[in-house]
Motif scaffolding. Structure first.
Motif, PDB file in Angstrom:
ATOM      1  N   UNK A 185       4.057   6.908   7.508  1.00  0.00           N
ATOM      2  CA  UNK A 185       4.888   5.793   7.967  1.00  0.00           C
ATOM      3  C   UNK A 185       4.515   5.379   9.396  1.00  0.00           C
ATOM      4  N   UNK A 186       4.221   6.361  10.234  1.00  0.00           N
ATOM      5  CA  UNK A 186       3.809   6.069  11.603  1.00  0.00           C
ATOM      6  C   UNK A 186       2.480   5.331  11.663  1.00  0.00           C
ATOM      7  N   UNK A 187       1.539   5.735  10.816  1.00  0.00           N
ATOM      8  CA  UNK A 187       0.240   5.071  10.766  1.00  0.00           C
ATOM      9  C   UNK A 187       0.416   3.635  10.274  1.00  0.00           C
ATOM     10  N   UNK A 194       0.822  -1.213   0.000  1.00  0.00           N
ATOM     11  CA  UNK A 194       0.000   0.000   0.000  1.00  0.00           C
ATOM     12  C   UNK A 194       0.854   1.260   0.000  1.00  0.00           C
ATOM     13  N   UNK A 195       0.281   2.298  -0.556  1.00  0.00           N
ATOM     14  CA  UNK A 195       0.890   3.628  -0.532  1.00  0.00           C
ATOM     15  C   UNK A 195      -0.100   4.584   0.117  1.00  0.00           C
ATOM     16  N   UNK A 200      -1.067  14.621   8.951  1.00  0.00           N
ATOM     17  CA  UNK A 200      -1.185  15.293  10.242  1.00  0.00           C
ATOM     18  C   UNK A 200      -0.926  14.364  11.429  1.00  0.00           C
ATOM     19  N   UNK A 201      -0.775  13.080  11.160  1.00  0.00           N
ATOM     20  CA  UNK A 201      -0.553  12.107  12.229  1.00  0.00           C
ATOM     21  C   UNK A 201       0.898  12.113  12.690  1.00  0.00           C
ATOM     22  N   UNK A 202       1.104  11.770  13.955  1.00  0.00           N
ATOM     23  CA  UNK A 202       2.470  11.659  14.467  1.00  0.00           C
ATOM     24  C   UNK A 202       3.202  10.576  13.679  1.00  0.00           C
ATOM     25  N   UNK A 203       4.339  10.921  13.140  1.00  0.00           N
ATOM     26  CA  UNK A 203       5.093   9.982  12.316  1.00  0.00           C
ATOM     27  C   UNK A 203       4.601   9.926  10.884  1.00  0.00           C
ATOM     28  N   UNK A 204       3.584  10.712  10.560  1.00  0.00           N
ATOM     29  CA  UNK A 204       3.061  10.748   9.201  1.00  0.00           C
ATOM     30  C   UNK A 204       2.506   9.405   8.756  1.00  0.00           C
ATOM     31  N   UNK A 239      -4.896   6.442   6.815  1.00  0.00           N
ATOM     32  CA  UNK A 239      -3.799   6.148   5.881  1.00  0.00           C
ATOM     33  C   UNK A 239      -4.249   6.282   4.421  1.00  0.00           C
ATOM     34  N   UNK A 240      -5.442   5.774   4.137  1.00  0.00           N
ATOM     35  CA  UNK A 240      -5.937   5.781   2.759  1.00  0.00           C
ATOM     36  C   UNK A 240      -6.770   7.016   2.442  1.00  0.00           C
ATOM     37  N   UNK A 241      -6.550   8.106   3.171  1.00  0.00           N
ATOM     38  CA  UNK A 241      -7.215   9.369   2.862  1.00  0.00           C
ATOM     39  C   UNK A 241      -6.251  10.256   2.058  1.00  0.00           C
ATOM     40  N   UNK A 242      -6.806  11.265   1.468  1.00  0.00           N
ATOM     41  CA  UNK A 242      -5.984  12.157   0.636  1.00  0.00           C
ATOM     42  C   UNK A 242      -4.865  12.815   1.435  1.00  0.00           C
TER      43      UNK A 242
END
Length: 101
Positions: free
Chosen positions: A75-77, A21-22, A69-73, A61-64
């Motif tokens: 990759x963190x999610x 996934x990306x 905005x998540x901690x670790x971006x 993760x699969x949102x635009x």
């Protein structure tokens, strides 16, 4: 309801989806992860809770842009989904399986 081995197999399916996934809008992968997470729900409250968290994190993760905005971006999610939540589900399924044998 799924067997404990079925839950482990479902974790493997989710792991494979996430492996390729990306981050970004991907409604198809999000739908697949949600469907698989739902499949694991209902038999054990802890697994249900972790599966719900997994589906929620997948939605980010699969949102635009929400993953930014998540901690670790992103990759963190992803790390949380693959290495925290899936591990917790697997560990609980193994524990419950041992308790029923």
């Amino acid at each position: 309801m799924h067997s404990w081995n079925g839950i482990l197999s479902t974790c493997d399916e989710i792991e494979e989806l996430l492996r390729t996934a990306a981050p970004g809008a991907d409604t198809q992968k999000l739908r697949e992860v949600r469907t698989l997470a739902l499949r694991m729900s209902g038999r054990d409250s802890y697994i249900t809770d972790q599966a719900n968290k997994l589906a929620s994190r997948a939605a980010i993760y699969f949102s635009e842009r929400r993953h930014q905005a998540e901690q670790g971006g992103a990759e963190g999610v992803m790390r949380e989904m693959r290495y925290s939540l899936l591990r917790a589900i697997r560990d609980q399924a193994k524990l419950r399986e041992q308790g029923t044998t």
